[in-house]
Write a protein that holds these residues in place. Structure first.
Motif, PDB file in Angstrom:
ATOM      1  N   GLY A  29      11.842   2.115  -2.729  1.00  0.00           N
ATOM      2  CA  GLY A  29      12.211   2.602  -1.409  1.00  0.00           C
ATOM      3  C   GLY A  29      11.404   1.944  -0.302  1.00  0.00           C
ATOM      4  O   GLY A  29      11.939   1.583   0.750  1.00  0.00           O
ATOM      5  N   THR A  49      19.244   0.427   0.677  1.00  0.00           N
ATOM      6  CA  THR A  49      18.156   0.726  -0.242  1.00  0.00           C
ATOM      7  C   THR A  49      18.035  -0.417  -1.242  1.00  0.00           C
ATOM      8  O   THR A  49      18.613  -1.481  -1.039  1.00  0.00           O
ATOM      9  CB  THR A  49      18.390   2.078  -0.938  1.00  0.00           C
ATOM     10  OG1 THR A  49      17.263   2.415  -1.737  1.00  0.00           O
ATOM     11  CG2 THR A  49      19.661   2.057  -1.785  1.00  0.00           C
ATOM     12  N   ARG A  91      10.134  11.844  -7.196  1.00  0.00           N
ATOM     13  CA  ARG A  91      10.730  10.777  -6.395  1.00  0.00           C
ATOM     14  C   ARG A  91      11.274  11.329  -5.087  1.00  0.00           C
ATOM     15  O   ARG A  91      11.158  10.680  -4.043  1.00  0.00           O
ATOM     16  CB  ARG A  91      11.826  10.079  -7.198  1.00  0.00           C
ATOM     17  CG  ARG A  91      11.258   9.165  -8.273  1.00  0.00           C
ATOM     18  CD  ARG A  91      12.333   8.532  -9.141  1.00  0.00           C
ATOM     19  NE  ARG A  91      11.727   7.639 -10.124  1.00  0.00           N
ATOM     20  CZ  ARG A  91      12.384   7.029 -11.083  1.00  0.00           C
ATOM     21  NH1 ARG A  91      13.700   7.218 -11.205  1.00  0.00           N
ATOM     22  NH2 ARG A  91      11.767   6.238 -11.938  1.00  0.00           N
ATOM     23  N   LEU A 130      17.903   5.526   6.617  1.00  0.00           N
ATOM     24  CA  LEU A 130      17.822   5.074   5.224  1.00  0.00           C
ATOM     25  C   LEU A 130      18.665   5.978   4.347  1.00  0.00           C
ATOM     26  O   LEU A 130      18.403   7.173   4.242  1.00  0.00           O
ATOM     27  CB  LEU A 130      16.369   5.102   4.743  1.00  0.00           C
ATOM     28  CG  LEU A 130      16.113   4.556   3.341  1.00  0.00           C
ATOM     29  CD1 LEU A 130      16.348   3.048   3.307  1.00  0.00           C
ATOM     30  CD2 LEU A 130      14.695   4.881   2.886  1.00  0.00           C
ATOM     31  N   THR A 186       8.014   5.296  -5.860  1.00  0.00           N
ATOM     32  CA  THR A 186       8.879   4.968  -4.729  1.00  0.00           C
ATOM     33  C   THR A 186       8.639   3.565  -4.191  1.00  0.00           C
ATOM     34  O   THR A 186       8.935   3.282  -3.032  1.00  0.00           O
ATOM     35  CB  THR A 186       8.658   5.991  -3.593  1.00  0.00           C
ATOM     36  OG1 THR A 186       7.257   6.039  -3.269  1.00  0.00           O
ATOM     37  CG2 THR A 186       9.126   7.379  -4.004  1.00  0.00           C
ATOM     38  N   GLY A 216      19.967   7.850   1.126  1.00  0.00           N
ATOM     39  CA  GLY A 216      19.277   8.277  -0.079  1.00  0.00           C
ATOM     40  C   GLY A 216      20.193   8.782  -1.157  1.00  0.00           C
ATOM     41  O   GLY A 216      19.756   9.466  -2.073  1.00  0.00           O
ATOM     42  N   TYR A 234      11.882   8.822   4.588  1.00  0.00           N
ATOM     43  CA  TYR A 234      13.069   9.305   5.295  1.00  0.00           C
ATOM     44  C   TYR A 234      12.749   9.691   6.741  1.00  0.00           C
ATOM     45  O   TYR A 234      13.549   9.470   7.643  1.00  0.00           O
ATOM     46  CB  TYR A 234      13.670  10.507   4.564  1.00  0.00           C
ATOM     47  CG  TYR A 234      14.319  10.173   3.240  1.00  0.00           C
ATOM     48  CD1 TYR A 234      15.078   9.021   3.085  1.00  0.00           C
ATOM     49  CD2 TYR A 234      14.169  11.014   2.148  1.00  0.00           C
ATOM     50  CE1 TYR A 234      15.659   8.712   1.871  1.00  0.00           C
ATOM     51  CE2 TYR A 234      14.757  10.715   0.925  1.00  0.00           C
ATOM     52  CZ  TYR A 234      15.501   9.565   0.799  1.00  0.00           C
ATOM     53  OH  TYR A 234      16.093   9.263  -0.408  1.00  0.00           O
ATOM     54  N   HIS A 268       9.630  10.478  -1.299  1.00  0.00           N
ATOM     55  CA  HIS A 268      10.476   9.763  -0.347  1.00  0.00           C
ATOM     56  C   HIS A 268      10.476  10.397   1.045  1.00  0.00           C
ATOM     57  O   HIS A 268      10.939   9.773   2.009  1.00  0.00           O
ATOM     58  CB  HIS A 268      11.923   9.712  -0.860  1.00  0.00           C
ATOM     59  CG  HIS A 268      12.241   8.476  -1.639  1.00  0.00           C
ATOM     60  ND1 HIS A 268      12.159   8.410  -3.006  1.00  0.00           N
ATOM     61  CD2 HIS A 268      12.623   7.230  -1.234  1.00  0.00           C
ATOM     62  CE1 HIS A 268      12.497   7.211  -3.418  1.00  0.00           C
ATOM     63  NE2 HIS A 268      12.767   6.460  -2.360  1.00  0.00           N
TER      64      HIS A 268
END
Length: 343
Positions: free
Chosen positions: A180, A151, A218, A232, A177, A234, A226, A222
């Motif tokens: 991200g 990340t 957030r 990814l 985000t 988190g 995802y 996301h």
């Protein structure tokens, strides 16, 4: 990369953070590394931010129209002259050797495209208990994930200017985000590393309302990322901690039933035990550092935050099912289309 001290451009995006800004700017100007330029990119603040920066002798660049942190960072990168760009949030005061350590890490391996900093365990400005909860939690979480990460933490983030040019700008349509999205893009070509040697003190949010609103949105925003990138990480939103968040939400929603019918109290009690067990090492750390009274408050706050994370994920999942536009939020090339559409 020029090994004889390349110029570093410190880009500080800002919107109405005049309260912490002087501490941020003076810390940037006091770095042991040189040569260095410091740029404040102001997103049309309505407080005294610009006056604070000018009093510190820092060059100020305006976005012209309030546009969000992604556009603000992009504007700063466009004006930066350095071979390395260091993005620093305007509520973060770096340790004096933060940039020197980040440059050394970038120089150690050409595969590293970005170096992310971490937070100190003490807040920049001490205001409230919820702020101290956030400070200790993020200090522990960032230290726990030190090394190569999947990340991007943009509060302190250094990258070669050539890498930023190659990966492209932050997506200006993403207000919560953008980091991200950028992580998903940069990790296709480079490694991203987090280092406790690149550290700063952060003026964390100091009210429950702001903290819970940010955590909810957030997490919600996301979800398409995802789904698109199952690998990814988190942190508090994925893996075993996802189970802790679900358990926390169920514990709070079943608690009224337990208060009506005492035998049912076993259900929220068991769920609460599960959510606390998932972060047992974190709670032991807080207990050692701050003692039992604050540890009890920390556990309460963490349970509420975990429940809000689960709620945000649930709403995000429903949006993903119902909205094609939401599902396409992080499509490849979306950042370029968004930049072209920005006035």
């Amino acid at each position: 990369m020029n090994r004889k001290h390349p110029l570093v451009s410190v880009v500080i995006p800002n919107y109405n953070y005049g309260r912490a800004l002087e501490l941020c700017l003076r810390a940037a100007l006091a770095q042991t590394y040189e040569p260095l330029e410091v740029l404040l990119v102001d997103d049309c603040s309505t407080d005294d931010s610009v006056a604070v920066a000018e009093a510190c002798g820092v060059r100020v660049i305006s976005t012209g129209v309030n546009s969000g942190v992604a556009t603000t960072r992009n504007t700063g990168a466009a004006h930066a002259r350095g071979e390395i760009v260091v993005f620093v949030d305007s509520d973060v005061a770096m340790e004096p050797d933060a940039i020197a350590n980040a440059v050394a890490l970038l120089d150690s391996d050409p595969r590293i495209g970005a170096v992310c900093g971490t937070y100190d365990a003490e807040p920049l400005i001490r205001d409230s208990l919820i702020e101290e909860y956030r400070c200790l939690h993020q200090f522990y979480w960032l230290a726990e994930t030190e090394g190569r990460i999947g990340t991007l933490h943009t509060a302190i983030c250094a990258m070669p200017a050539r890498v930023f040019a190659e990966i492209g700008p932050f997506n200006p349509r993403l207000r919560h985000t953008e980091d991200g999205d950028y992580a998903a893009r940069i990790c296709r070509s480079y490694e991203v590393h987090s280092s406790t040697a690149v550290r700063g003190r952060h003026d964390h949010d100091d009210t429950w309302r702001v903290v819970l609103r940010k955590v909810f949105h957030r997490t919600r925003l996301h979800i398409p990322l995802y789904v698109r990138r199952g690998d990814l990480p988190g942190g508090i939103a994925t893996g075993p901690r996802a189970g802790a968040s679900i358990a926390a939400l169920l514990a709070l929603t079943t608690l009224p039933l337990g208060l009506i019918a005492a035998p049912w109290l076993l259900v929220p009690a068991a769920l609460l035990a599960l959510t606390l067990l998932a972060d047992a090492a974190l709670f032991r750390f807080v207990l050692r550092r701050r003692g039992p009274l604050f540890a009890a408050y920390f556990a309460f706050a963490h349970t509420v935050v975990n429940a809000v994370i689960a709620a945000g994920a649930g709403v995000g999942a429903l949006q993903w099912l119902a909205s094609r536009r939401f599902r396409r939020l992080y499509e490849p090339g979306a950042h370029l289309a968004a930049v072209r559409a920005t006035p």
